[in-house]
Design an enzyme around this catalytic site. Structure first.
Site, PDB file in Angstrom:
ATOM      1  N   TYR A  45       0.833  -1.210   0.000  1.00 51.98           N
ATOM      2  CA  TYR A  45       0.000   0.000   0.000  1.00 51.98           C
ATOM      3  C   TYR A  45       0.869   1.262   0.000  1.00 51.98           C
ATOM      4  O   TYR A  45       0.699   2.165  -0.820  1.00 51.98           O
ATOM      5  CB  TYR A  45      -0.907  -0.024   1.230  1.00 51.98           C
ATOM      6  CG  TYR A  45      -1.735   1.205   1.446  1.00 51.98           C
ATOM      7  CD1 TYR A  45      -2.931   1.402   0.772  1.00 51.98           C
ATOM      8  CD2 TYR A  45      -1.338   2.192   2.366  1.00 51.98           C
ATOM      9  CE1 TYR A  45      -3.697   2.533   0.989  1.00 51.98           C
ATOM     10  CE2 TYR A  45      -2.097   3.316   2.588  1.00 51.98           C
ATOM     11  CZ  TYR A  45      -3.279   3.487   1.904  1.00 51.98           C
ATOM     12  OH  TYR A  45      -4.031   4.612   2.120  1.00 51.98           O
ATOM     13  N   VAL A  54      -9.374   2.571  13.281  1.00 57.02           N
ATOM     14  CA  VAL A  54      -9.583   2.195  14.670  1.00 57.02           C
ATOM     15  C   VAL A  54     -10.672   3.017  15.362  1.00 57.02           C
ATOM     16  O   VAL A  54     -11.432   2.488  16.177  1.00 57.02           O
ATOM     17  CB  VAL A  54      -8.233   2.254  15.445  1.00 57.02           C
ATOM     18  CG1 VAL A  54      -7.706   3.673  15.551  1.00 57.02           C
ATOM     19  CG2 VAL A  54      -8.347   1.628  16.812  1.00 57.02           C
TER      20      VAL A  54
HETATM   21  O1  LIG Z   1      -9.467  -3.108  16.374  1.00 55.31           O
HETATM   22  C1  LIG Z   1      -8.398  -2.487  16.341  1.00 55.31           C
HETATM   23  C2  LIG Z   1      -7.975  -1.737  15.207  1.00 55.31           C
HETATM   24  C3  LIG Z   1      -6.762  -1.063  15.259  1.00 55.31           C
HETATM   25  N1  LIG Z   1      -5.983  -1.098  16.370  1.00 55.31           N
HETATM   26  C4  LIG Z   1      -4.720  -0.337  16.433  1.00 55.31           C
HETATM   27  O2  LIG Z   1      -5.010   1.017  16.161  1.00 55.31           O
HETATM   28  C5  LIG Z   1      -3.912   1.655  15.517  1.00 55.31           C
HETATM   29  C6  LIG Z   1      -4.381   2.299  14.253  1.00 55.31           C
HETATM   30  O3  LIG Z   1      -4.799   1.312  13.324  1.00 55.31           O
HETATM   31  P1  LIG Z   1      -5.638   1.615  11.984  1.00 55.31           P
HETATM   32  O4  LIG Z   1      -5.921   0.293  11.360  1.00 55.31           O
HETATM   33  O5  LIG Z   1      -6.794   2.482  12.300  1.00 55.31           O
HETATM   34  O6  LIG Z   1      -4.678   2.482  11.078  1.00 55.31           O
HETATM   35  P2  LIG Z   1      -3.121   2.284  10.664  1.00 55.31           P
HETATM   36  O7  LIG Z   1      -2.304   3.054  11.620  1.00 55.31           O
HETATM   37  O8  LIG Z   1      -2.834   0.864  10.424  1.00 55.31           O
HETATM   38  O9  LIG Z   1      -3.091   3.137   9.337  1.00 55.31           O
HETATM   39  C7  LIG Z   1      -3.149   2.602   8.060  1.00 55.31           C
HETATM   40  O10 LIG Z   1      -4.495   2.420   7.704  1.00 55.31           O
HETATM   41  C8  LIG Z   1      -5.252   3.617   7.638  1.00 55.31           C
HETATM   42  C9  LIG Z   1      -6.660   3.236   7.255  1.00 55.31           C
HETATM   43  O11 LIG Z   1      -7.534   3.775   8.174  1.00 55.31           O
HETATM   44  C10 LIG Z   1      -4.660   4.577   6.623  1.00 55.31           C
HETATM   45  O12 LIG Z   1      -4.752   4.035   5.323  1.00 55.31           O
HETATM   46  C11 LIG Z   1      -3.217   4.844   6.979  1.00 55.31           C
HETATM   47  O13 LIG Z   1      -2.617   5.632   5.954  1.00 55.31           O
HETATM   48  C12 LIG Z   1      -2.445   3.564   7.105  1.00 55.31           C
HETATM   49  O14 LIG Z   1      -1.154   3.841   7.565  1.00 55.31           O
HETATM   50  C13 LIG Z   1      -2.881   0.533  15.295  1.00 55.31           C
HETATM   51  O15 LIG Z   1      -1.916   0.588  16.304  1.00 55.31           O
HETATM   52  C14 LIG Z   1      -3.697  -0.751  15.419  1.00 55.31           C
HETATM   53  O16 LIG Z   1      -2.937  -1.841  15.882  1.00 55.31           O
HETATM   54  C15 LIG Z   1      -6.378  -1.844  17.487  1.00 55.31           C
HETATM   55  O17 LIG Z   1      -5.682  -1.912  18.499  1.00 55.31           O
HETATM   56  N2  LIG Z   1      -7.583  -2.504  17.430  1.00 55.31           N
END
Ligand SMILES: O=c1ccn([C@@H]2O[C@H](COP(=O)(O)OP(=O)(O)O[C@H]3O[C@H](CO)[C@H](O)[C@H](O)[C@H]3O)[C@@H](O)[C@H]2O)c(=O)[nH]1
Length: 308
Positions: free
Chosen positions: A143, A186
Site C-alpha cells: 500500500y 480504529v
Molecule cells: O481493532 C483495532 C484496530 C486497530 N488497532 C490499532 O489502532 C492503531 C491504528 O490502526 P488503523 O488500522 O486504524 O490504522 P493504521 O495506523 O494501520 O493506518 C493505516 O491504515 C489507515 C486506514 O484507516 C490509513 O490508510 C493509513 O494511511 C495507514 O497507515 C494501530 O496501532 C492498530 O494496531 C487496534 O488496536 N484494534
C-alpha cells in the site's frame, strides 16, 4: 466555479470532499466503483459514474465529456492488510488506476492533480518523529509502496508533461462515514463496538502511537490545494501523537463503555509510532487542523449514534 473530478467520491473522505466542493459552487463529477464507497454517502448534486478508474475507455469518455480543471484522486484499494495479502490487486487499483488518470489529465489539459497519499504508511519505522516531508520514504507495505510510486509518477508527469500536482500525505483520518467493518480505521471500529457494548480488541500493548486527523480538516487541505501557488507534497495531520490506550479511554468515557479492552496479538507490520510534522502545510498551504481529537471523537460519535 470549476469543473472537478473526484475519484472515490462515494467513499469516506471523498464524499465529504464532494459535499464541500459543491458548497463552494463547483461542478462535481464522481467516479467510484462502489467497492468501498457507498451510494448513501454520495451527494445527489454530483454527476455520478459507477465505474473503475482502471477502465481506460470509460475514463477517456468521462474526461472528453467534462473538460476537468482539477482532479482529486481518492479512489483506492485502501486497506494496508489487503495490500499485503494481494499486492497485485493493490497495484492494479493504486498504481495502474492512478496512471490511467494521469494520462487522461495530461491529454485533456487538467490544471492540477490533487492526490490523496499516506503519511502513515509511507515513511516506515525508525524515522525521526514528528516526521517531515524531507525524510526519505521507506514504505513497508505494498500500500505504501504504491502511494510512493504514484508520487514519483506525479513528479515525472510534472517534469515531462507539465501536469501540476499536490500530494497530501494524511495521518490517520477519522470521522463520520468511516466504515467500521474491516480491519482499518480504529476510531470507527472502537466507536461502533462500544455503542453496541461489544468487546474491543487492542492489538499489542496499546502503546502504538498515531496522529489522528479529523476528516473536515483533510477536506480543507484539499480545497486549499486549488490555490495556484500551491504545489508539491504536504503532510496533513496534527503533529500530536495518541496511543491506542488513550484513544480507548477517551472513547469509553464518551460512550459510557465499562468493559475492559481485550488485548490481542500485535498486528503484523504495524508501525510503532507515526506522528507527522505539518509545518510545511501551515506555511505554504495556509492550513492548520481546526478540530482537536476530543471534539472530533464527539462529532464522530454523534454520527454513529444516529445510525452510522
Ligand atoms: O481493532 C483495532 C484496530 C486497530 N488497532 C490499532 O489502532 C492503531 C491504528 O490502526 P488503523 O488500522 O486504524 O490504522 P493504521 O495506523 O494501520 O493506518 C493505516 O491504515 C489507515 C486506514 O484507516 C490509513 O490508510 C493509513 O494511511 C495507514 O497507515 C494501530 O496501532 C492498530 O494496531 C487496534 O488496536 N484494534
Amino acid at each position: 466555479m470549476a469543473n472537478v473530478l473526484v475519484t472515490g467520491g462515494a467513499g469516506f473522505i471523498g464524499s465529504h470532499l464532494v459535499d464541500a466542493l459543491l458548497r463552494e459552487g463547483h461542478r462535481v463529477v464522481v467516479v467510484d466503483n462502489l467497492s468501498n464507497g457507498k451510494i448513501e454517502n454520495l451527494n445527489r448534486q454530483a454527476l455520478f459514474y459507477q465505474q473503475s478508474i482502471q477502465d481506460e475507455e470509460m475514463m477517456e469518455r468521462v474526461f472528453m465529456l467534462h473538460h476537468f480543471d482539477y482532479v482529486f484522486h481518492l479512489a483506492a484499494q485502501a486497506s494496508v492488510s489487503v495490500s499485503v495479502k494481494e499486492p497485485v490487486k493493490d497495484a492494479m487499483s493504486n498504481i495502474v488506476g492512478s496512471l490511467v488518470l494521469l494520462e487522461k489529465s495530461v491529454k485533456y489539459g487538467v490544471k492540477k492533480f490533487i492526490f490523496s497519499s499516506t503519511g502513515g504508511a509511507i515513511y516506515g519505522d525508525d524515522v525521526p518523529v514528528p516526521t517531515n516531508e524531507e525524510v526519505c520514504p521507506k514504505p513497508v507495505s505494498p500500500y505504501g509502496i504504491a502511494k510512493r510510486s504514484v508520487e514519483m509518477y506525479l513528479d515525472f508527469f510534472k517534469k515531462e508533461k507539465g501536469l501540476d500536482y499536490v500530494s497530501l500525505r494524511y495521518g490517520n483520518v477519522y470521522g463520520p462515514r468511516q466504515d467500521p467493518n474491516g480491519e482499518a480505521g480504529v476510531v470507527a471500529i472502537f466507536t461502533s463496538r462500544m455503542l453496541k457494548n461489544e468487546e474491543v480488541h487492542i492489538f499489542g500493548d496499546g502503546e502504538y502511537v498515531r496522529d489522528y486527523v479529523y476528516v473536515s480538516d483533510v477536506v480543507e487541505a484539499n480545497l486549499l490545494s486549488l490555490k495556484p501557488e500551491v504545489s508539491g507534497i504536504f503532510n496533513i495531520a496534527t503533529g500530536v501523537g495518541t496511543t491506542v490506550n488513550q484513544l480507548f479511554k477517551m472513547l469509553a468515557e464518551l460512550t459510557n463503555y465499562s468493559k475492559e479492552p481485550v488485548y490481542a496479538e500485535p498486528r503484523k507490520g504495524d508501525l510503532r509510532k507515526s506522528i507527522l510534522d505539518c509545518s510545511k502545510a501551515e506555511k505554504l498551504l495556509g492550513w492548520k487542523p481546526k478540530i482537536d481529537l476530543k471534539t472530533g471523537l464527539a462529532l464522530t460519535l454523534e454520527f454513529f449514534k444516529s445510525g452510522g
